[in-house]
Scaffold this motif. Structure first.
Motif: not given
Ligand SMILES: [Zn+2]
Length: 648
Positions: A339-344, A387-393, A398-402, A645-647
């Motif tokens: 499981m990649p680290k950027w995929l929660y 959202a609280r623990y892993y970021g609103e966006d 959580n990749l740098s480009w997406l 919308f994504i952001a």
């Protein structure tokens, strides 16, 4: 055998009288001895059930869920509805599951088996054996108890729809004869459906689980005893009050981790127990930290987690059909070693399933009939916790480009969805499994978030806390939630709930037109209202400013009505915010100004999360460009809308 059984039952019954706790009103008391027979992929069980008739009626029959019979053949209601596939995982036609009730007796030794029959209260499907009833020789008087002795054999299917085995991994769930719920003197005991979860009364479970020594066992509640048996097996006894179901898992490849968890405000003291499959050990920290986040979030936002343990089961590889499921004080999560680290996903499933301890576990609504009170409330809570623990966006990707948030992925489910069903419906009566899940999870969560945006975060938080505090351990209905929401907000919210819970229709508002034309000379005959235009025209002729007639049309495309805000931006940078009650099919706003209108957006703060089409919420005009460029800019603007919308 019978006498010994009887004696044990009476002793346990006496014990149960003194151990009832105060969190819930105990209706049931189960004392179960369960022996895993790995070579048969089965569990042999003895059950002593004491049931309180909490009604004012004399009750002459008892009804039981026999859930494992859903997997007995392809004619069961579950198999007909699911076509043998659940959450994308197929059933194994060589490994059916079933439960056989061997004996059924009451305290005086009377055999109830001659009066045992399968019934099909929901669909009349005679091949379905997931509900049975027994007639009692004498009715149970109002507010009195009856004790039943049951011997059963539970053959587990190859992991399918939450329970079963895979090699030597066992997820033992929906596995014992479980009494239905009596409400107002009538049995509420639904068949096992493909799109449905459960409903049961609160009480106490004490379960002795006997397994070959090499198995590591995880189960609901607290372990109160471990015994080494002379035959080389082990017996683990688990005990828990104030719960309404019991499940356990066993596997020689589980690695057990235990850690005390405490929180100061509100006060929480519990023990985290992780049973992680050997092949997923690299996921341990992810499981542990997200579970801690879950306990903290739910305790702070709804009420302190009250139980002494919380057990996380990590299903074996290829047993993922058992993953992502909740039981009181125990849940199954899901992860892969890669499981990649950027995929929660691991974090999301862990927080979601832990969270069910609140809306499913302690609130305990009827999931057969009002699934949204669990899944919708829990998805709403999950979105906020993520959202609280892993970021609103970035709470899902959580990749740098997406970056994608949990909220955005929930909203995407809504795009293009049909209007087949409302949020509230009996679980098995939705158009499809997809419609059940869209309505009970995504739409329900987005409806609660829309209500939150309408009332304000503080008011909503007060509503949720009050609802949980007032209704925990009491099986509330939708009406109970609405009453709390109206009481706490001081508002009549009938218009909101009537539309969004009970109607399958859509909410979709759009900017219908955006125009800007140079102000024209008035010609012909006018009433008084042309005066202002005339004055501006005169100013313009005096060479001071050039005026435009700007027009913004907002339209209601869906049937559902919600008050709207509209943002209008002019080329000179000035902005106006308008309000509209949203009731008519359209409304036109006209502005005569020395600047052209450039952009308009309905719901500019993205508060109305149940709007089914976000791409028509805004419009931009670029008058001076060629038509091809205009088209290209239009596309760009759409793309920006998607990005904004994504952001969110
Ligand atoms: Zn759920």
């Amino acid at each position: 055998m019978k006498n010994r059984f009887l004696l044990v039952g009476i002793c346990l019954l006496a014990l149960s009288q003194i151990s009832f706790s105060s969190l819930s009103k105990p209706i049931i008391d189960y004392r179960i001895k369960a022996a895993l027979i790995p070579e048969e992929k089965a569990v042999r069980g003895q059950e002593v059930l004491t049931w309180l008739n909490d009604s004012d009626e004399f009750i002459g029959e008892l009804q039981f869920h026999l859930y494992l019979n859903a997997f007995k053949n392809n004619r069961s209601t579950f198999m007909k509805e699911s076509l043998g596939t659940h959450r994308g995982f197929p059933s194994d036609k060589k490994n059916w599951g079933y439960i056989e009730v061997k004996t059924l007796q009451i305290e005086n030794g009377a055999d109830l088996m001659p009066d045992f029959e399968y019934i099909q209260p929901d669909d009349g499907n005679k091949d379905d054996q997931t509900v049975a009833r027994v007639l009692l020789p004498e009715p149970v008087p109002p507010h009195e108890k009856i004790t039943i002795f049951i011997e059963f054999y539970a053959k587990l299917p190859k992991v399918f729809a939450r329970s079963g085995f895979y090699d030597d991994f066992f997820m033992v769930a929906q596995w014992f004869p479980k009494i239905g719920v009596l409400r107002d003197g009538v049995w509420n005991c639904h068949q096992y459906h493909s799109s449905s979860e459960f409903f049961a009364d609160f009480g106490t479970y004490e379960v002795e689980i006997t397994v070959p020594k090499k198995y590591v066992v995880g189960a609901c509640g607290k372990r109160i005893k471990e015994v080494k048996n002379p035959d080389g097996t082990m017996t683990y006894t688990h005990y828990q009050e104030d719960i309404h179901d019991f499940a356990w898992a066993a596997c020689p490849d589980f690695v057990e981790f235990k850690e005390k968890y405490s929180l100061k405000e509100p006060k929480v003291e519990t023990e985290i127990i992780l049973l992680i499959h050997r092949s997923h050990l690299n996921q341990k920290e992810r499981y542990l930290s997200s579970l801690k986040n879950g306990i903290e979030f739910y305790s702070q936002n709804y009420g302190p987690y009250p139980y002494q343990t919380i057990t996380l089961i990590d299903p074996a590889p290829r047993a993922y059909g058992a993953g992502g499921m909740e039981y009181p004080t125990l849940f199954t999560s899901m992860s892969f070693h890669w499981m990649p680290k950027w995929l929660y996903i691991t974090e999301m499933v862990t927080i979601h399933e832990f969270g069910h301890n609140y809306w499913y576990g302690m609130i305990g609504s009827n999931e057969f009939e009002e699934a949204w009170l669990d899944e919708g409330f829990n998805t709403y809570s999950e979105i906020k916790a993520m959202a609280r623990y892993y970021g609103e966006d970035s709470s899902q990707v959580n990749l740098s480009w997406l970056k994608v948030s949990d909220l955005v992925s929930q909203r995407f489910q809504l795009i293009g969805s049909g209007k087949m069903d409302p949020i509230i419906k009996k679980s098995w009566e939705y158009y499809s499994g997809g419609s059940y899940s869209l309505n009970s999870y995504n739409k329900a969560a987005l409806t609660l978030l829309t209500l939150e945006n309408y009332l304000g975060k503080e008011k909503m938080s007060e509503i949720m806390k009050s609802y949980f505090e007032r209704w925990k351990f009491k099986h509330p209905t939708t009406e109970d939630f609405i009453a709390v929401a109206e009481e706490v907000s001081g508002l009549d919210l009938g218009w909101f709930f009537d539309q969004f819970l009970y109607s399958p229709d859509k909410l979709d508002y759009a900017i219908g037109a955006l125009k800007s034309d140079p102000l024209k000379e008035a010609e012909g005959i006018f009433g008084g209202e042309v005066k202002e235009v005339e004055e501006k025209k005169k100013k313009e002729e005096a060479g001071k400013e050039k005026y435009y007639r700007n027009e913004v049309v907002v339209i209601r495309k869906g049937e559902l009505i919600f008050p709207q805000e509209i943002l209008i931006r002019f080329e000179n940078g000035k902005e106006i915010r308008e309000e509209w009650d949203g009731k008519d099919r359209w409304k036109r706003f006209i502005y005569v100004r020395p600047s052209r209108v450039k952009y308009a957006k309905i719901d500019p703060d993205n508060k109305i999360l149940i709007d089914t089409n976000f791409l028509n919420n805004s419009m931009t005009i670029e008058e001076n460009e060629t038509s091809l460029l205009k088209w290209a800019l239009g596309c760009m603007s759409r793309f920006q809308d998607i990005l904004s919308f994504i952001a969110l």
